[in-house]
Motif scaffolding. Structure first.
Motif, mmCIF file in Angstrom:
data_model
loop_
_atom_site.group_PDB
_atom_site.id
_atom_site.type_symbol
_atom_site.label_atom_id
_atom_site.label_comp_id
_atom_site.label_asym_id
_atom_site.label_seq_id
_atom_site.Cartn_x
_atom_site.Cartn_y
_atom_site.Cartn_z
ATOM 1 N N PHE A 1 -4.228 3.224 -2.320
ATOM 2 C CA PHE A 1 -3.094 2.351 -2.012
ATOM 3 C C PHE A 1 -2.990 1.202 -3.012
ATOM 4 O O PHE A 1 -1.918 0.861 -3.487
ATOM 5 C CB PHE A 1 -3.245 1.786 -0.592
ATOM 6 C CG PHE A 1 -2.271 0.688 -0.269
ATOM 7 C CD1 PHE A 1 -0.967 0.984 0.061
ATOM 8 C CD2 PHE A 1 -2.658 -0.645 -0.322
ATOM 9 C CE1 PHE A 1 -0.062 -0.026 0.354
ATOM 10 C CE2 PHE A 1 -1.766 -1.658 -0.046
ATOM 11 C CZ PHE A 1 -0.468 -1.347 0.299
ATOM 12 N N ARG B 1 -3.940 1.162 -6.014
ATOM 13 C CA ARG B 1 -3.651 1.565 -7.387
ATOM 14 C C ARG B 1 -2.240 2.124 -7.558
ATOM 15 O O ARG B 1 -1.726 2.184 -8.658
ATOM 16 C CB ARG B 1 -4.693 2.585 -7.853
ATOM 17 C CG ARG B 1 -5.975 1.919 -8.334
ATOM 18 C CD ARG B 1 -7.101 2.901 -8.459
ATOM 19 N NE ARG B 1 -7.771 3.079 -7.177
ATOM 20 C CZ ARG B 1 -8.311 4.209 -6.782
ATOM 21 N NH1 ARG B 1 -8.274 5.256 -7.547
ATOM 22 N NH2 ARG B 1 -8.915 4.279 -5.618
ATOM 23 N N LEU B 2 -1.638 2.553 -6.443
ATOM 24 C CA LEU B 2 -0.280 3.085 -6.542
ATOM 25 C C LEU B 2 0.726 1.932 -6.611
ATOM 26 O O LEU B 2 0.507 0.889 -6.028
ATOM 27 C CB LEU B 2 0.020 3.965 -5.323
ATOM 28 C CG LEU B 2 -0.635 5.341 -5.303
ATOM 29 C CD1 LEU B 2 -0.400 6.019 -3.965
ATOM 30 C CD2 LEU B 2 -0.105 6.212 -6.429
ATOM 31 N N PRO B 3 1.833 2.158 -7.327
ATOM 32 C CA PRO B 3 2.837 1.086 -7.411
ATOM 33 C C PRO B 3 3.641 0.953 -6.118
ATOM 34 O O PRO B 3 3.432 1.705 -5.163
ATOM 35 C CB PRO B 3 3.727 1.538 -8.566
ATOM 36 C CG PRO B 3 3.515 3.000 -8.683
ATOM 37 C CD PRO B 3 2.145 3.293 -8.183
#
Lengths: 424, 271
Positions: free
Chosen positions: B166, B168-170
């Motif tokens: 979570f 690391r995701l945009p």
């Protein structure tokens, strides 16, 4: 010449003791100058914040100096030694360096990774620099403490995630929306924590702020604060259609927003995402609203959980940070021991010089009628031999090798330098 | 030389895929850069391979399953680089490189001899038709990868599982935006590909449309993406729904590409 740390912090001392020992206001300047004038202390710096009071010093005999400083504290703050001695921690040499690096990197803070401490430490050293109470050792130590803290910050994720509920809300909003600046925000009801979260949102770029409060006048006041506008509480459903972020804390004892309301609102919004935070207890937004597509509802426990996981994450990152600190401490120790090697090199050179002179004298006595040219040639020869012989040990000492101390002892023994204490 | 460049590209894409999987499943920071570097190296060799084949054959190496699949993968990498650079989101690589690698892997299983081009394919219309179709499909491929990222991030936010991937995701909005951009890029290209294909079919076979399986499946794909755009504009179908449909659309593309060629008897079979 060694480094020492003497201090106490929120973990070791109660606020009653911390406030008695604190060097606040004028006491900071006065205290640091007096400390500098104590016997045996070469350099000094003083950090005094609400969570910690620490004295950093460079001195020849750290144990002795720490006693002197303790007496000074007792006299200066008119407090008996027994009262604060238990709360004190004392480190010297590598432990002292490690402690300062850990403090700078915020590993010793109440909330690990909080950024203020580095600024406070910088200020403390700048102050000492201004008062000229520090020198080569502490100045270098401070520079290294700052660069270590920066390394920790960039190489670990120690300061990455929010550790307060109001910041957690902002962080979540940033995971839903690209930019907060174009988003519309509504404060539903008012409460201290809700206001704080609202303030964070505004500082993070939210411009369109609406306040819907049961008492309209209070809403107007708050709206002024945020450069927003007040709306009547009865109208908040209508306003939701054009609102992207909501912080709700009304103090109502029942749900003010239900799924069927939100369903209609979402349709009118054409399913543009909404972030709802309900930090009121009892809750004001019906929990099943979260089931709707593109609606993200977080209550106070959800946010608290975010904070808790983030704190845990920081502790994990702190382990990585300790390794970085180990490395930096080692480097610093090498530097200090290279300082120690300078006087040693000088004494080797002096020894070689005296031996050469003595032997040349003897030689002159033996052959008194040697002509000047030959004598000069022999003198040159003697100089060349001594220089060549002391060249490699000098290089070795300058190299900052790992086992510097052992090397120093060996060199002293080999050259018979034991009588001569290294100075400075 | 030709086969060496292909194999090396395949290996580099494989390495990038592995690093991507590590980035997705393990706690790790800063792997996106490594994926980009590996993918870029693979891409250079891959490009070299296509040039060598072009020089050897004398025509664009896009016929035959081996070349077509390889060229498709190449188009995906090109568009991936453009979007990863434009939006500065390196982690996209972790979701795209597996697609590229699997395409290259399947390409490597097909016969690789360079055969003379059949006369029916010796036409500029043919080249334009194929290149448009592949670039369009490449955009859809990346849209599906972005769709997967969206669904994951959506899931984490709804379930409140907010650590690990979570972080690391945009953000959702940017993922939705990229998805939309890619579909608005791919859709006109697919449309043009179908039109140029029809024009070429008329000159080659004497009919614009023959209900060939490939034509039918391309039409189905086209309808799926037309629907995504239509529903987004009229009904506000965005986010999760758009993500799901873009994944379905890509599955339809894969079937059009592999299923029709291998399972059904089609005029479009590349051999």
């Amino acid at each position: 010449m060694s480094i020492l740390v003497l201090g106490l912090n929120h973990k070791t001392a109660s606020v009653e003791i911390r406030e008695k020992i604190a060097f606040s206001g004028n006491k900071l300047e006065d205290g640091i100058v007096r400390l500098r004038n104590l016997p045996e202390i070469d350099e000094i710096a003083l950090l005094s914040t609400c969570n910690r009071v620490e004295i950093y010093a460079s001195a020849k005999d750290t144990n002795n100096s720490s006693e002197i400083i303790k007496d000074f504290i007792s006299n200066y703050h008119s407090i008996k030694r027994e009262e604060f001695e238990k709360a004190l921690y004392y480190f010297n040499n590598s432990d002292a360096i490690r402690h300062i690096f850990r403090v700078a990197s915020s590993l010793d803070s109440m909330i690990i990774g909080e950024p203020q401490i580095l600024g406070q430490l910088k200020d403390a050293f700048d102050f000492a620099l201004n008062k000229k109470t520090t020198g080569v050792i502490l100045n270098r130590l401070m520079k290294k403490a700052i660069s270590t803290a920066k390394r920790v910050r960039t190489e670990t994720r120690i300061a990455e995630n929010a550790v307060s509920i109001s910041f957690a809300a902002v962080e979540l909003a940033k995971k839903i929306f690209k930019e907060l600046s174009g988003k519309s925000f509504m404060l539903l009801g008012a409460g201290e924590m809700a206001e704080l979260a609202a303030r964070h949102l505004v500082t993070n770029g939210v411009k369109d702020v609406k306040v819907a409060n049961r008492t309209y006048e209070r809403g107007c006041e708050l709206a002024k604060d945020f450069n927003g506008r007040a709306v009547r509480f009865e109208d908040f459903l209508k306003e939701l259609v054009s609102t992207d972020i909501v912080i709700c804390s009304t103090g109502a004892s029942e749900y003010v927003l239900k799924k069927e309301h939100m369903y209609k609102i979402m349709k009118e919004r054409r399913y543009s995402p909404v972030f709802l935070t309900d930090i009121s207890v009892p809750r004001n937004l019906y929990p099943n609203i979260n089931d709707l597509d593109n609606v993200y509802l977080y209550n106070i426990d959800d946010l608290q959980e975010v904070v808790d996981t983030n704190l845990l994450e920081r502790k994990k990152e702190a382990e990585k940070a300790e390794k970085i600190i180990d490395e930096e401490v080692e480097r610093f120790i090498k530097w200090t021991s290279s300082l120690n090697s300078v006087p040693l090199i000088i004494s080797i050179r002096q020894k070689a010089e005296t031996v050469k002179e003595e032997e040349l004298e003897k030689f002159k006595h033996k052959f008194p009628d040697l002509d000047k040219e030959k004598l000069a040639a022999i003198e040159q020869l003697a100089t060349a031999i001594t220089n060549k012989l002391i060249h490699s040990p000098t290089v070795a000492l300058k190299e900052n090798s790992e086992d510097m101390e052992l090397l120093a002892i060996t060199v002293k023994k080999l050259y018979g330098l034991n009588g001569e204490e290294e100075g400075g | 030389m030709e086969i060496v460049t292909f194999k090396l590209a395949l290996i580099l894409y494989f390495a990038a895929t592995i690093v991507g999987l590590i980035e997705i499943f393990k706690e790790s920071k800063g792997l996106s850069r490594l994926i980009l570097i590996l993918a870029a190296c693979g891409f250079v060799l891959h490009t070299l391979n296509i040039i060598i084949r072009y020089l050897a054959a004398g025509y664009l190496p896009i016929t035959g399953m081996h070349q077509a699949t390889s060229f498709f993968a190449w188009c995906i990498i090109v568009i991936f680089f453009i979007f990863a650079y434009r939006y500065k989101i390196g982690i996209i690589g972790a979701f795209i490189l597996p697609i590229v690698f699997l395409l290259m892997l399947s390409s490597s299983t097909f016969p690789r001899e360079i055969i003379p081009l059949p006369p029916v394919l010796q036409s500029y219309w043919f080249d334009i038709h194929i290149v448009l179709a592949f670039i369009g499909n490449a955009a859809f491929a990346i849209a599906s990868g972005i769709g997967v990222m969206y669904l994951l991030q959506e899931h984490y936010l709804k379930r409140k599982r907010l650590s690990g991937l979570f972080q690391r995701l945009p953000n959702l909005q940017i993922l939705d935006e990229i998805n939309y951009r890619l579909i608005t890029l791919g859709f006109p290209l697919l449309t043009l590909a179908i039109i140029t294909g029809a024009l070429w079919a008329e000159s080659a076979w004497g009919a614009y449309w023959r209900w060939d399986p490939k034509e039918v499946w391309s039409l189905i794909t086209w309808i799926i993406y037309a629907l995504v755009l239509h529903l987004r504009i009229t009904k506000g179908w965005r986010g999760k729904k758009a993500a799901i449909i873009s994944i379905i659309g890509f599955l339809s593309i894969l079937f059009t590409f592999f299923g029709v060629n291998l399972l059904l008897n089609s005029l479009h079979s590349f051999n």
